[in-house]
Design a protein around this motif. Structure first.
Motif, PDB file in Angstrom:
ATOM      1  N   SER A  63      44.958  49.352  36.309  1.00 53.41           N
ATOM      2  CA  SER A  63      45.318  47.911  35.670  1.00 53.41           C
ATOM      3  C   SER A  63      46.287  47.818  34.697  1.00 53.41           C
ATOM      4  CB  SER A  63      44.032  47.294  35.103  1.00 53.41           C
ATOM      5  OG  SER A  63      44.016  45.810  34.574  1.00 53.41           O
ATOM      6  N   ARG A  81      44.023  38.330  38.773  1.00 51.18           N
ATOM      7  CA  ARG A  81      42.818  39.291  39.284  1.00 51.18           C
ATOM      8  C   ARG A  81      42.142  39.510  38.110  1.00 51.18           C
ATOM      9  NH1 ARG A  81      43.522  43.986  42.764  1.00 51.18           N
ATOM     10  NH2 ARG A  81      45.357  44.125  41.690  1.00 51.18           N
ATOM     11  N   ARG A  84      40.038  36.101  37.182  1.00 53.92           N
ATOM     12  CA  ARG A  84      38.904  36.092  38.105  1.00 53.92           C
ATOM     13  C   ARG A  84      37.617  36.894  37.702  1.00 53.92           C
ATOM     14  NH1 ARG A  84      43.108  36.256  41.813  1.00 53.92           N
ATOM     15  NH2 ARG A  84      42.309  37.958  42.659  1.00 53.92           N
ATOM     16  N   THR A  85      37.937  38.100  37.373  1.00 53.95           N
ATOM     17  CA  THR A  85      36.881  39.159  36.966  1.00 53.95           C
ATOM     18  C   THR A  85      36.203  38.730  35.855  1.00 53.95           C
ATOM     19  OG1 THR A  85      38.027  40.972  38.260  1.00 53.95           O
ATOM     20  CG2 THR A  85      36.622  41.354  36.584  1.00 53.95           C
ATOM     21  N   HIS A  86      36.786  38.247  34.924  1.00 54.56           N
ATOM     22  CA  HIS A  86      36.367  37.944  33.591  1.00 54.56           C
ATOM     23  C   HIS A  86      35.338  36.641  33.586  1.00 54.56           C
ATOM     24  CE1 HIS A  86      39.909  40.507  31.408  1.00 54.56           C
ATOM     25  NE2 HIS A  86      38.572  41.215  31.791  1.00 54.56           N
ATOM     26  N   ARG A  88      33.571  36.097  35.619  1.00 59.75           N
ATOM     27  CA  ARG A  88      32.133  36.450  35.969  1.00 59.75           C
ATOM     28  C   ARG A  88      31.126  37.159  35.338  1.00 59.75           C
ATOM     29  NH1 ARG A  88      35.472  37.883  40.586  1.00 59.75           N
ATOM     30  NH2 ARG A  88      35.258  36.297  42.195  1.00 59.75           N
ATOM     31  N   GLN A 325      27.312  42.468  42.210  1.00 60.63           N
ATOM     32  CA  GLN A 325      28.660  41.955  41.895  1.00 60.63           C
ATOM     33  C   GLN A 325      29.585  42.982  41.751  1.00 60.63           C
ATOM     34  OE1 GLN A 325      29.012  38.786  38.782  1.00 60.63           O
ATOM     35  NE2 GLN A 325      30.578  40.103  37.844  1.00 60.63           N
ATOM     36  N   HIS A 329      33.153  44.007  43.533  1.00 59.87           N
ATOM     37  CA  HIS A 329      34.402  43.846  43.009  1.00 59.87           C
ATOM     38  C   HIS A 329      35.066  45.467  43.581  1.00 59.87           C
ATOM     39  CE1 HIS A 329      37.349  44.862  39.447  1.00 59.87           C
ATOM     40  NE2 HIS A 329      36.805  45.939  39.537  1.00 59.87           N
ATOM     41  N   TRP A 333      39.110  45.492  44.625  1.00 62.68           N
ATOM     42  CA  TRP A 333      39.931  46.025  43.743  1.00 62.68           C
ATOM     43  C   TRP A 333      41.036  47.102  44.689  1.00 62.68           C
ATOM     44  CZ3 TRP A 333      40.862  46.077  38.663  1.00 62.68           C
ATOM     45  CH2 TRP A 333      41.652  46.934  38.340  1.00 62.68           C
ATOM     46  N   GLU A 342      38.976  37.044  48.235  1.00 62.39           N
ATOM     47  CA  GLU A 342      37.922  37.719  47.274  1.00 62.39           C
ATOM     48  C   GLU A 342      36.538  36.783  47.331  1.00 62.39           C
ATOM     49  OE1 GLU A 342      39.912  40.014  43.619  1.00 62.39           O
ATOM     50  OE2 GLU A 342      38.848  38.198  43.197  1.00 62.39           O
ATOM     51  N   TYR A 346      32.419  38.163  47.487  1.00 64.20           N
ATOM     52  CA  TYR A 346      31.374  38.082  46.310  1.00 64.20           C
ATOM     53  C   TYR A 346      30.475  37.360  46.887  1.00 64.20           C
ATOM     54  CZ  TYR A 346      34.126  40.328  42.748  1.00 64.20           C
ATOM     55  OH  TYR A 346      34.774  41.027  41.668  1.00 64.20           O
TER      56      TYR A 346
END
Length: 474
Positions: A63, A81, A84-86, A88, A325, A329, A333, A342, A346
């Motif tokens: 990253s 990206r 979107r991850t954060h 969750r 989850q 991911h 990734w 994505e 999920y």
């Protein structure tokens, strides 16, 4: 700030961040970031750092490359990206306090600590950046951070303001919780052998003890003085000497190397569409097969192995929504999927979790133990032919469609290798796995072949079928 030019190959930021010796302050960075209560809560509830530490570190490094060594398009993809991850990662911590990884103040702290660690690396090496150099690198750093669209007033205004920001945050917000203690003193002592060790793996129990001691002592010695003072972490003379020798020695060694040998990440940056390396621990699914006695039902042992090595992503001996989850991911990734691609992945893993929770969580604590999983899975498979269709197959089909990036309806060898392989996975292992799925030998994997292989893995009573050996020989 939003339209400022991004740092290029000759920028001070890229040349500093790309050097191999940045690794000396990597653990220091993790400790500072994790000491934020929201980061610590997110790690407790969602992170795979206990069960899969090397994968977690590899993802963080990948990253960083995408953020600071990409063009603007690549940077924006990575920022989207991460956002979107954060989104969750939210809930309540052990003290009942709400947290979210999307909190702007938390995100600014995580970013600024990276800049601060770069300056600390130079200072600890005996060659600190001059005030003009600090301002130059901070400006380059802020040009990247501008893509996050975080409030400017949360950042230190200038490089000269960073030390006061660090001191204030350490004294007013940071906490020395269990995740911080674990990173400092226990994580490396428990970590599995990295793939890169190869034939040296048998020596890992000895090597990790030494590594844990050295990295722990170095990190404590290098942490900011306010942090050590607040949390009672003394800088011993031995640790100070270790820090002096390592940082000064690495500076001398780095300066003696040819220009192209100094960098883990070349200042020229990464390709437009990078394919992050993904060792076996970073593959979305890894279905290992253990040795078993002939004539016995091999499913229970195989299911237990699957539970511990695949499902239990957070490494706490139970599975919950966070584990499924994390699996989603790890599918998305390496593929760098857009948001609309994505979402089905999920959703599919959430559907699988709901089936697992409904049928297996006998004590209704929101988690499933290994024995609950094995018992319920065997009961479901034996009593209801469509049992796997309601959970596992939903997730497997979502993985297939995510990996089928060209929409051809089948997986070619390159698509298979992109998600299941990586630069550190032996080609023979990849070829074996591909052949297990390619039942008709036509060099392509259809959706039915993909699902059938996973079905065989869960249902075969012996290890003689191809599916039972999926991605791992008995």
């Amino acid at each position: 700030m939003a339209t400022a030019d991004l740092p290029g190959p000759d920028s001070l930021l890229r040349r500093t961040l790309g050097e191999w010796r940045i690794g000396l302050v990597a653990w220091r960075l993790l400790v500072l970031q994790t000491a934020d209560p929201a980061v610590a809560a997110g790690m407790r509830g969602f992170s795979t750092y206990r069960a899969h530490p090397w994968r977690r570190i590899e993802h963080t490094m990948d990253s960083g490359k995408r953020l600071f060594f990409s063009d603007r398009e690549g940077l924006r993809r990575e920022v989207a990206r991460l956002e979107r991850t954060h989104r969750r990662l939210a809930g309540t911590d052990e003290q009942g306090r709400p947290f979210t990884a999307s909190d702007p103040a938390v995100r600014v702290w995580v970013l600024v600590t990276l800049y601060e660690c770069m300056t600390a690396m130079r200072e600890l090496s005996g060659h600190p950046l001059t005030p003009p150099e600090l301002e130059q690198m901070y400006g380059e750093f802020r040009a990247v951070c501008a893509e996050f669209a975080l409030p400017d007033d949360l950042f230190p205004a200038t490089a000269a303001d960073v030390p006061a920001y660090m001191d204030r945050t350490i004294r007013e917000r940071l906490e020395y919780g269990e995740p911080v203690r674990y990173l400092l003193f226990d994580m490396l002592r428990e970590a599995p052998a990295p793939r890169r060790l190869g034939r040296l793996k048998p020596l890992w129990p000895v090597l990790r003890t030494t590594a844990a001691h050295v990295i722990g002592a170095l990190t404590v010695a290098d942490l900011p003085e306010p942090f050590r003072e607040r949390f009672g972490l003394p800088r011993t003379r031995r640790a100070a000497l270790l820090s002096f020798l390592l940082h000064r020695g690495m500076r001398v060694l780095t300066n003696a190397l040819p220009e192209h040998r100094r960098y883990r990440t070349p200042p020229a940056g990464v390709p437009q569409n990078p394919q992050p390396s993904a060792g076996p621990s970073s593959r979305p699914v890894r279905l290992p097969a253990a040795r078993r006695r002939k004539g016995t039902d091999s499913r229970p042992a195989r299911l237990r192995t699957f539970f511990h090595q695949v499902l239990d992503q957070t490494g706490d001996g139970r599975i919950g929504a966070a584990d499924l989850q994390a699996m989603a991911h790890n599918v998305c990734w390496p593929l760098e999927l857009a948001a609309e691609r994505e979402a089905p992945v999920y959703a599919a893993f959430e559907s699988w979790w709901q089936q697992l929770r409904t049928g297996m969580d006998t004590d209704e604590d929101g988690q499933v133990t290994c024995e609950e999983f094995v018992t319920a899975m065997l009961t479901g498979i034996d009593s209801e032919p469509s049992y796997l269709d309601q959970g596992l197959h939903v997730a497997v089909r979502a993985v297939f469609h995510a990996v089928d990036t060209d929409g051809s309806g089948h997986l070619c060898a390159d698509e298979y290798r992109k998600v299941f392989g990586g630069s550190r996975v032996h080609l023979a292992e990849l070829n074996h796995g591909f052949r297990q799925l390619d039942h008709d030998g036509d060099g392509r994997i259809t959706e039915d072949e993909f699902v059938r292989a996973f079905t065989d893995y869960f249902t075969a009573r012996t290890d003689n079928t191809a599916g039972s050996q999926l991605l791992g020989r008995p």
